[in-house]
Scaffold this motif. Structure first.
Motif, PDB file in Angstrom:
ATOM      1  N   GLU A  46       0.918  -1.245   0.014  1.00 54.09           N
ATOM      2  CA  GLU A  46      -0.120  -0.121  -0.143  1.00 54.09           C
ATOM      3  C   GLU A  46       0.863   1.220  -0.039  1.00 54.09           C
ATOM      4  OE1 GLU A  46      -3.177   2.415  -0.253  1.00 54.09           O
ATOM      5  OE2 GLU A  46      -3.218   0.438  -0.609  1.00 54.09           O
ATOM      6  N   ARG A  47       1.818   1.296   0.779  1.00 52.74           N
ATOM      7  CA  ARG A  47       2.725   2.603   0.714  1.00 52.74           C
ATOM      8  C   ARG A  47       3.487   2.594  -0.534  1.00 52.74           C
ATOM      9  NH1 ARG A  47       4.504   0.422   5.974  1.00 52.74           N
ATOM     10  NH2 ARG A  47       6.159  -0.539   5.044  1.00 52.74           N
ATOM     11  N   ARG A  48       3.902   1.583  -1.087  1.00 49.59           N
ATOM     12  CA  ARG A  48       4.556   1.710  -2.492  1.00 49.59           C
ATOM     13  C   ARG A  48       3.461   2.200  -3.651  1.00 49.59           C
ATOM     14  NH1 ARG A  48       6.024  -4.094  -4.860  1.00 49.59           N
ATOM     15  NH2 ARG A  48       3.634  -3.611  -5.015  1.00 49.59           N
ATOM     16  N   ARG A  49       2.219   1.856  -3.659  1.00 55.26           N
ATOM     17  CA  ARG A  49       1.121   2.255  -4.295  1.00 55.26           C
ATOM     18  C   ARG A  49       0.917   3.709  -4.260  1.00 55.26           C
ATOM     19  NH1 ARG A  49      -2.467  -3.282  -4.168  1.00 55.26           N
ATOM     20  NH2 ARG A  49      -1.423  -4.058  -5.908  1.00 55.26           N
ATOM     21  N   ALA A  70       1.830   1.342 -19.244  1.00 57.20           N
ATOM     22  CA  ALA A  70       2.967   0.532 -18.862  1.00 57.20           C
ATOM     23  C   ALA A  70       2.998  -0.088 -17.578  1.00 57.20           C
ATOM     24  CB  ALA A  70       3.985   1.485 -19.107  1.00 57.20           C
ATOM     25  N   LEU A  71       2.738   0.753 -16.516  1.00 53.23           N
ATOM     26  CA  LEU A  71       2.868   0.058 -15.287  1.00 53.23           C
ATOM     27  C   LEU A  71       1.798  -1.007 -14.976  1.00 53.23           C
ATOM     28  CD1 LEU A  71       3.227   3.326 -13.135  1.00 53.23           C
ATOM     29  CD2 LEU A  71       5.063   1.496 -13.573  1.00 53.23           C
ATOM     30  N   GLN A  72       0.825  -1.071 -15.637  1.00 52.26           N
ATOM     31  CA  GLN A  72      -0.145  -2.199 -15.394  1.00 52.26           C
ATOM     32  C   GLN A  72       0.213  -3.344 -16.180  1.00 52.26           C
ATOM     33  OE1 GLN A  72      -3.963  -0.141 -16.854  1.00 52.26           O
ATOM     34  NE2 GLN A  72      -4.525   0.281 -14.743  1.00 52.26           N
ATOM     35  N   ALA A  73       0.710  -3.093 -17.331  1.00 52.13           N
ATOM     36  CA  ALA A  73       1.245  -4.272 -18.224  1.00 52.13           C
ATOM     37  C   ALA A  73       2.484  -4.873 -17.312  1.00 52.13           C
ATOM     38  CB  ALA A  73       1.778  -3.793 -19.529  1.00 52.13           C
ATOM     39  N   PHE A  74       3.393  -4.252 -16.731  1.00 53.27           N
ATOM     40  CA  PHE A  74       4.511  -4.639 -16.087  1.00 53.27           C
ATOM     41  C   PHE A  74       4.040  -5.323 -14.828  1.00 53.27           C
ATOM     42  CE2 PHE A  74       7.839  -4.115 -12.594  1.00 53.27           C
ATOM     43  CZ  PHE A  74       9.031  -4.336 -13.403  1.00 53.27           C
ATOM     44  N   THR A  75       2.967  -4.769 -13.891  1.00 51.20           N
ATOM     45  CA  THR A  75       2.516  -5.522 -12.804  1.00 51.20           C
ATOM     46  C   THR A  75       1.943  -6.661 -13.231  1.00 51.20           C
ATOM     47  OG1 THR A  75       0.307  -4.169 -12.868  1.00 51.20           O
ATOM     48  CG2 THR A  75       2.513  -3.467 -11.324  1.00 51.20           C
ATOM     49  N   PRO A  81      -0.259  -8.703  -7.282  1.00 52.56           N
ATOM     50  CA  PRO A  81      -1.591  -8.740  -6.837  1.00 52.56           C
ATOM     51  C   PRO A  81      -2.512  -7.596  -7.401  1.00 52.56           C
ATOM     52  CG  PRO A  81      -0.462  -8.696  -4.813  1.00 52.56           C
ATOM     53  CD  PRO A  81       0.496  -8.720  -6.046  1.00 52.56           C
ATOM     54  N   THR A  82      -3.650  -7.785  -7.779  1.00 53.66           N
ATOM     55  CA  THR A  82      -4.645  -6.892  -8.175  1.00 53.66           C
ATOM     56  C   THR A  82      -4.875  -5.852  -6.931  1.00 53.66           C
ATOM     57  OG1 THR A  82      -6.549  -8.287  -8.065  1.00 53.66           O
ATOM     58  CG2 THR A  82      -5.598  -8.110 -10.124  1.00 53.66           C
TER      59      THR A  82
END
Length: 93
Positions: A46-49, A70-75, A81-82
């Motif tokens: 959560e802190r990272r997000r 790009a970040l969504q594709a990377f994750t 986890p979603t």
């Protein structure tokens, strides 16, 4: 392996992980997060997000969509986890 096991020993001692023996092969250790370990991982995620959201908000609006895609594709490729429903405070970037 010895370095990994020392790290696991520290996590077990801190109450963040539990170690057991595989039912199929007693030579194999089974490592899992404890409730406390899962809580810590959740808090760090959560802190990272939140930090990523802060940085994205500082970007010009025209560049945000490309970064988010790009970040969504990377994750997704990394098996991240979603985000639970309702937690995407910045879904309209």
């Amino acid at each position: 392996p010895s370095t990994a096991m020392r790290m696991i020993d520290r996590l077990v001692a801190a109450g963040m992980a539990a170690r057991g023996v595989s039912a199929e092969d007693r030579r194999t250790s089974v490592i899992s997060l404890t409730k406390g370990g899962r809580r810590i991982v959740g808090e760090a995620t959560e802190r990272r997000r939140q930090e990523i959201a802060r940085i994205v908000e500082a970007m010009p609006p025209g560049q945000r969509r490309h970064l988010i895609d790009a970040l969504q594709a990377f994750t997704e490729a990394g098996g991240e986890p979603t985000v639970p429903d309702g937690s995407q405070a910045h879904a309209n970037w």
